[in-house]
Scaffold this motif. Structure first.
Motif, PDB file in Angstrom:
ATOM      1  N   SER A   3     -41.376  11.007 -16.025  1.00 33.89           N
ATOM      2  CA  SER A   3     -41.133  12.439 -16.166  1.00 33.89           C
ATOM      3  C   SER A   3     -40.256  12.853 -14.990  1.00 33.89           C
ATOM      4  O   SER A   3     -40.475  12.389 -13.866  1.00 33.89           O
ATOM      5  N   PRO A   4     -39.271  13.720 -15.213  1.00 30.48           N
ATOM      6  CA  PRO A   4     -38.345  14.051 -14.126  1.00 30.48           C
ATOM      7  C   PRO A   4     -38.986  14.779 -12.942  1.00 30.48           C
ATOM      8  O   PRO A   4     -38.451  14.743 -11.839  1.00 30.48           O
ATOM      9  N   PHE A   5     -40.121  15.410 -13.145  1.00 32.88           N
ATOM     10  CA  PHE A   5     -40.760  16.165 -12.061  1.00 32.88           C
ATOM     11  C   PHE A   5     -41.919  15.410 -11.413  1.00 32.88           C
ATOM     12  O   PHE A   5     -42.700  15.981 -10.656  1.00 32.88           O
ATOM     13  N   CYS A   6     -42.021  14.124 -11.686  1.00 28.81           N
ATOM     14  CA  CYS A   6     -43.113  13.291 -11.188  1.00 28.81           C
ATOM     15  C   CYS A   6     -42.649  12.543  -9.933  1.00 28.81           C
ATOM     16  O   CYS A   6     -41.779  11.675 -10.005  1.00 28.81           O
ATOM     17  N   GLY A   7     -43.229  12.872  -8.791  1.00 24.84           N
ATOM     18  CA  GLY A   7     -42.863  12.210  -7.541  1.00 24.84           C
ATOM     19  C   GLY A   7     -43.175  10.729  -7.550  1.00 24.84           C
ATOM     20  O   GLY A   7     -42.389   9.912  -7.061  1.00 24.84           O
ATOM     21  N   THR A   8     -44.308  10.355  -8.112  1.00 27.84           N
ATOM     22  CA  THR A   8     -44.684   8.942  -8.195  1.00 27.84           C
ATOM     23  C   THR A   8     -43.687   8.176  -9.056  1.00 27.84           C
ATOM     24  O   THR A   8     -43.390   7.015  -8.792  1.00 27.84           O
ATOM     25  N   CYS A   9     -43.161   8.841 -10.078  1.00 26.89           N
ATOM     26  CA  CYS A   9     -42.160   8.203 -10.948  1.00 26.89           C
ATOM     27  C   CYS A   9     -40.894   7.860 -10.163  1.00 26.89           C
ATOM     28  O   CYS A   9     -40.285   6.812 -10.390  1.00 26.89           O
ATOM     29  N   MET A  53     -37.018   5.844 -20.235  1.00 30.45           N
ATOM     30  CA  MET A  53     -37.300   6.887 -21.207  1.00 30.45           C
ATOM     31  C   MET A  53     -38.060   8.043 -20.562  1.00 30.45           C
ATOM     32  O   MET A  53     -39.057   7.826 -19.881  1.00 30.45           O
ATOM     33  N   ASN A  54     -37.571   9.254 -20.785  1.00 25.26           N
ATOM     34  CA  ASN A  54     -38.225  10.465 -20.316  1.00 25.26           C
ATOM     35  C   ASN A  54     -39.360  10.787 -21.290  1.00 25.26           C
ATOM     36  O   ASN A  54     -39.118  11.079 -22.460  1.00 25.26           O
ATOM     37  N   ALA A  55     -40.584  10.742 -20.826  1.00 23.47           N
ATOM     38  CA  ALA A  55     -41.762  10.948 -21.680  1.00 23.47           C
ATOM     39  C   ALA A  55     -41.737  12.305 -22.371  1.00 23.47           C
ATOM     40  O   ALA A  55     -42.125  12.410 -23.541  1.00 23.47           O
ATOM     41  N   SER A  56     -41.260  13.334 -21.699  1.00 29.72           N
ATOM     42  CA  SER A  56     -41.283  14.672 -22.294  1.00 29.72           C
ATOM     43  C   SER A  56     -40.305  14.825 -23.455  1.00 29.72           C
ATOM     44  O   SER A  56     -40.462  15.723 -24.274  1.00 29.72           O
ATOM     45  N   LEU A  57     -39.331  13.936 -23.574  1.00 32.54           N
ATOM     46  CA  LEU A  57     -38.377  13.992 -24.680  1.00 32.54           C
ATOM     47  C   LEU A  57     -38.816  13.163 -25.884  1.00 32.54           C
ATOM     48  O   LEU A  57     -38.183  13.216 -26.940  1.00 32.54           O
ATOM     49  N   HIS A  58     -39.884  12.390 -25.736  1.00 34.44           N
ATOM     50  CA  HIS A  58     -40.332  11.477 -26.784  1.00 34.44           C
ATOM     51  C   HIS A  58     -41.837  11.572 -27.033  1.00 34.44           C
ATOM     52  O   HIS A  58     -42.546  10.562 -26.977  1.00 34.44           O
ATOM     53  N   PRO A  59     -42.363  12.769 -27.318  1.00 34.19           N
ATOM     54  CA  PRO A  59     -43.822  12.895 -27.477  1.00 34.19           C
ATOM     55  C   PRO A  59     -44.398  12.049 -28.608  1.00 34.19           C
ATOM     56  O   PRO A  59     -45.501  11.518 -28.479  1.00 34.19           O
ATOM     57  N   SER A  60     -43.656  11.880 -29.692  1.00 34.89           N
ATOM     58  CA  SER A  60     -44.201  11.082 -30.807  1.00 34.89           C
ATOM     59  C   SER A  60     -44.304   9.610 -30.419  1.00 34.89           C
ATOM     60  O   SER A  60     -45.266   8.933 -30.789  1.00 34.89           O
ATOM     61  N   LEU A  61     -43.331   9.105 -29.660  1.00 35.19           N
ATOM     62  CA  LEU A  61     -43.413   7.713 -29.202  1.00 35.19           C
ATOM     63  C   LEU A  61     -44.530   7.538 -28.175  1.00 35.19           C
ATOM     64  O   LEU A  61     -45.206   6.517 -28.161  1.00 35.19           O
ATOM     65  N   GLU A  66     -50.715   6.788 -21.633  1.00 38.83           N
ATOM     66  CA  GLU A  66     -51.700   7.719 -21.087  1.00 38.83           C
ATOM     67  C   GLU A  66     -51.189   8.550 -19.927  1.00 38.83           C
ATOM     68  O   GLU A  66     -51.666   9.652 -19.696  1.00 38.83           O
ATOM     69  N   SER A  67     -50.252   7.998 -19.166  1.00 32.17           N
ATOM     70  CA  SER A  67     -49.723   8.738 -18.024  1.00 32.17           C
ATOM     71  C   SER A  67     -48.393   8.131 -17.599  1.00 32.17           C
ATOM     72  O   SER A  67     -48.003   7.065 -18.078  1.00 32.17           O
ATOM     73  N   VAL A  68     -47.718   8.827 -16.730  1.00 34.64           N
ATOM     74  CA  VAL A  68     -46.472   8.324 -16.147  1.00 34.64           C
ATOM     75  C   VAL A  68     -46.668   8.213 -14.644  1.00 34.64           C
ATOM     76  O   VAL A  68     -47.473   8.951 -14.076  1.00 34.64           O
ATOM     77  N   PRO A  69     -46.005   7.288 -14.016  1.00 34.46           N
ATOM     78  CA  PRO A  69     -45.084   6.316 -14.571  1.00 34.46           C
ATOM     79  C   PRO A  69     -45.819   5.225 -15.351  1.00 34.46           C
ATOM     80  O   PRO A  69     -46.978   4.928 -15.089  1.00 34.46           O
ATOM     81  N   CYS A  70     -45.081   4.660 -16.312  1.00 35.22           N
ATOM     82  CA  CYS A  70     -45.620   3.557 -17.107  1.00 35.22           C
ATOM     83  C   CYS A  70     -44.492   2.567 -17.378  1.00 35.22           C
ATOM     84  O   CYS A  70     -43.387   2.979 -17.739  1.00 35.22           O
TER      85      CYS A  70
END
Length: 102
Positions: A25-31, A53-61, A68-72
């Motif tokens: 996710s772009p706002f995730c410091g750990t990412c 892949m940005n998780a927020s752009l691909h909710p169905s995937l 369960e969480s990012v980073p993954c």
């Protein structure tokens, strides 16, 4: 790392080749820290190893692959999940995680 868009993301995740996709996710410091570790590994191998892949752009995937969480780091082969790595502890740790898939 190669950014993926919606249709390409679905195609890549179901590829006949083993695929390592960094989900963030772009706002995730750990990412951001995890990305640096993966970039270091790519520099060691002198080639791209990971899709991105940005998780927020691909909710169905995210739902389909039960991320369960990012980073993954989602490792897939023919659409099947081989492994999900959530703990990006260190570069050596990540090196050990990806070796079986190279």
């Amino acid at each position: 790392m190669q950014n993926l868009i919606q249709n390409e993301a679905a195609r890549v995740l179901s590829s006949d080749e083993k695929t390592m996709t960094f989900i963030h996710s772009p706002f995730c410091g750990t990412c951001h820290l995890a990305r640096k570790m993966l970039t270091t590994l790519e520099e060691m191998y002198e080639k791209p190893l990971f899709k991105e892949m940005n998780a927020s752009l691909h909710p169905s995937l995210m739902e389909h692959y039960r991320v369960e969480s990012v980073p993954c780091l989602l490792i897939t082969h023919k659409g099947e999940v081989l492994e999900k790595v959530y703990a990006f502890q260190s570069v050596p740790h990540m090196y050990e995680k990806i070796i079986p898939y190279l």
